[in-house]
Design a protein around this motif. Structure first.
Motif, PDB file in Angstrom:
ATOM      1  N   ALA A  70     -64.578 -43.642  51.347  1.00  0.00           N
ATOM      2  CA  ALA A  70     -65.477 -44.286  50.385  1.00  0.00           C
ATOM      3  C   ALA A  70     -65.628 -45.780  50.624  1.00  0.00           C
ATOM      4  O   ALA A  70     -66.542 -46.405  50.074  1.00  0.00           O
ATOM      5  N   LYS A  71     -64.793 -46.365  51.449  1.00  0.00           N
ATOM      6  CA  LYS A  71     -64.905 -47.797  51.742  1.00  0.00           C
ATOM      7  C   LYS A  71     -66.153 -48.114  52.560  1.00  0.00           C
ATOM      8  O   LYS A  71     -66.514 -49.277  52.732  1.00  0.00           O
ATOM      9  N   TYR A  72     -66.840 -47.088  53.050  1.00  0.00           N
ATOM     10  CA  TYR A  72     -68.065 -47.308  53.813  1.00  0.00           C
ATOM     11  C   TYR A  72     -69.321 -47.270  52.944  1.00  0.00           C
ATOM     12  O   TYR A  72     -70.421 -47.471  53.452  1.00  0.00           O
ATOM     13  N   ILE A  73     -69.166 -47.065  51.654  1.00  0.00           N
ATOM     14  CA  ILE A  73     -70.326 -47.058  50.751  1.00  0.00           C
ATOM     15  C   ILE A  73     -71.113 -48.363  50.840  1.00  0.00           C
ATOM     16  O   ILE A  73     -72.345 -48.327  50.921  1.00  0.00           O
ATOM     17  N   PRO A  74     -70.458 -49.553  50.862  1.00  0.00           N
ATOM     18  CA  PRO A  74     -71.247 -50.786  50.983  1.00  0.00           C
ATOM     19  C   PRO A  74     -72.063 -50.872  52.286  1.00  0.00           C
ATOM     20  O   PRO A  74     -73.107 -51.520  52.321  1.00  0.00           O
ATOM     21  N   MET A  75     -71.616 -50.209  53.329  1.00  0.00           N
ATOM     22  CA  MET A  75     -72.333 -50.245  54.611  1.00  0.00           C
ATOM     23  C   MET A  75     -73.497 -49.275  54.658  1.00  0.00           C
ATOM     24  O   MET A  75     -74.552 -49.598  55.198  1.00  0.00           O
ATOM     25  N   VAL A  76     -73.271 -48.065  54.151  1.00  0.00           N
ATOM     26  CA  VAL A  76     -74.279 -47.015  54.321  1.00  0.00           C
ATOM     27  C   VAL A  76     -75.065 -46.722  53.053  1.00  0.00           C
ATOM     28  O   VAL A  76     -76.104 -46.078  53.114  1.00  0.00           O
ATOM     29  N   GLY A  77     -74.577 -47.155  51.922  1.00  0.00           N
ATOM     30  CA  GLY A  77     -75.238 -46.879  50.650  1.00  0.00           C
ATOM     31  C   GLY A  77     -74.667 -45.637  49.988  1.00  0.00           C
ATOM     32  O   GLY A  77     -74.191 -44.723  50.658  1.00  0.00           O
ATOM     33  N   ILE A  78     -74.735 -45.617  48.687  1.00  0.00           N
ATOM     34  CA  ILE A  78     -74.160 -44.516  47.907  1.00  0.00           C
ATOM     35  C   ILE A  78     -74.882 -43.195  48.175  1.00  0.00           C
ATOM     36  O   ILE A  78     -74.245 -42.146  48.251  1.00  0.00           O
ATOM     37  N   GLU A  79     -76.191 -43.242  48.362  1.00  0.00           N
ATOM     38  CA  GLU A  79     -76.947 -42.000  48.584  1.00  0.00           C
ATOM     39  C   GLU A  79     -76.552 -41.346  49.914  1.00  0.00           C
ATOM     40  O   GLU A  79     -76.294 -40.140  49.965  1.00  0.00           O
ATOM     41  N   THR A  80     -76.491 -42.132  50.972  1.00  0.00           N
ATOM     42  CA  THR A  80     -76.104 -41.609  52.282  1.00  0.00           C
ATOM     43  C   THR A  80     -74.677 -41.083  52.240  1.00  0.00           C
ATOM     44  O   THR A  80     -74.385 -40.004  52.766  1.00  0.00           O
ATOM     45  N   TYR A  81     -73.783 -41.838  51.616  1.00  0.00           N
ATOM     46  CA  TYR A  81     -72.391 -41.414  51.522  1.00  0.00           C
ATOM     47  C   TYR A  81     -72.280 -40.098  50.747  1.00  0.00           C
ATOM     48  O   TYR A  81     -71.601 -39.168  51.186  1.00  0.00           O
ATOM     49  N   THR A  82     -72.967 -40.007  49.611  1.00  0.00           N
ATOM     50  CA  THR A  82     -72.919 -38.790  48.791  1.00  0.00           C
ATOM     51  C   THR A  82     -73.519 -37.604  49.539  1.00  0.00           C
ATOM     52  O   THR A  82     -72.951 -36.510  49.535  1.00  0.00           O
ATOM     53  N   ASP A  83     -74.658 -37.825  50.194  1.00  0.00           N
ATOM     54  CA  ASP A  83     -75.276 -36.755  50.991  1.00  0.00           C
ATOM     55  C   ASP A  83     -74.321 -36.267  52.079  1.00  0.00           C
ATOM     56  O   ASP A  83     -74.231 -35.067  52.345  1.00  0.00           O
ATOM     57  N   THR A  84     -73.592 -37.189  52.678  1.00  0.00           N
ATOM     58  CA  THR A  84     -72.636 -36.836  53.723  1.00  0.00           C
ATOM     59  C   THR A  84     -71.505 -35.985  53.162  1.00  0.00           C
ATOM     60  O   THR A  84     -71.071 -35.010  53.801  1.00  0.00           O
ATOM     61  N   GLN A  85     -71.040 -36.310  51.968  1.00  0.00           N
ATOM     62  CA  GLN A  85     -69.951 -35.527  51.374  1.00  0.00           C
ATOM     63  C   GLN A  85     -70.415 -34.105  51.061  1.00  0.00           C
ATOM     64  O   GLN A  85     -69.681 -33.142  51.286  1.00  0.00           O
ATOM     65  N   PHE A  86     -71.644 -33.969  50.554  1.00  0.00           N
ATOM     66  CA  PHE A  86     -72.186 -32.629  50.304  1.00  0.00           C
ATOM     67  C   PHE A  86     -72.354 -31.864  51.610  1.00  0.00           C
ATOM     68  O   PHE A  86     -72.053 -30.668  51.691  1.00  0.00           O
ATOM     69  N   GLU A  87     -72.802 -32.546  52.653  1.00  0.00           N
ATOM     70  CA  GLU A  87     -72.981 -31.902  53.961  1.00  0.00           C
ATOM     71  C   GLU A  87     -71.635 -31.485  54.551  1.00  0.00           C
ATOM     72  O   GLU A  87     -71.503 -30.405  55.127  1.00  0.00           O
ATOM     73  N   ARG A  88     -70.627 -32.329  54.409  1.00  0.00           N
ATOM     74  CA  ARG A  88     -69.284 -31.985  54.902  1.00  0.00           C
ATOM     75  C   ARG A  88     -68.780 -30.724  54.194  1.00  0.00           C
ATOM     76  O   ARG A  88     -68.207 -29.834  54.821  1.00  0.00           O
ATOM     77  N   GLU A  89     -68.985 -30.656  52.892  1.00  0.00           N
ATOM     78  CA  GLU A  89     -68.548 -29.481  52.124  1.00  0.00           C
ATOM     79  C   GLU A  89     -69.337 -28.239  52.550  1.00  0.00           C
ATOM     80  O   GLU A  89     -68.775 -27.161  52.705  1.00  0.00           O
TER      81      GLU A  89
END
Length: 116
Positions: A70-89
């Motif tokens: 989650a420390k990469y949220i400032p770099m990639v944005g919350i939407e990209t980070y959240t989408d990535t977590q859903f994709e990982r799951e």
């Protein structure tokens, strides 16, 4: 405290290191475009981008940890980070048998991607 890849300590303040932040953004981008962890590793290797430890090739576990941090949220944005977590799951191929033991059901196959 270990500073995550893409950040640097300057005057006791942790700030984004733009060159490496671009690498982090591209890892998230490749993964969301359909690349498997192994394909992301291959793309970084093809672009001669060394791993955080200085190795010529990144490890799949390193990419997975980067994508889940989650420390990469400032770099990639919350939407990209959240989408990535859903994709990982969604891609997770670990299932549990009746006794509750984890087991893999099928491997994720990434579609062919072009390296830019």
């Amino acid at each position: 405290m270990k500073i995550p890849y893409g950040y640097v300590l300057v005057n006791e303040e942790i700030i984004v290191q733009e060159e490496k932040a671009d690498v982090v953004r591209s890892v998230f981008e490749y993964y969301l475009a359909g690349a498997s962890l192994g394909k992301v590793v291959d793309m970084l290797y093809a672009k001669d981008i060394p791993s955080p430890s200085g190795n010529l090739k990144w490890g799949r576990a390193t990419i997975d940890k980067l994508l889940s941090n989650a420390k990469y949220i400032p770099m990639v944005g919350i939407e990209t980070y959240t989408d990535t977590q859903f994709e990982r799951e969604r891609r997770c191929n670990v299932d549990y048998d009746k006794a509750g033991h984890p087991r893999k059901t099928a491997r994720y196959q990434s579609p062919p991607l072009e390296i830019n």
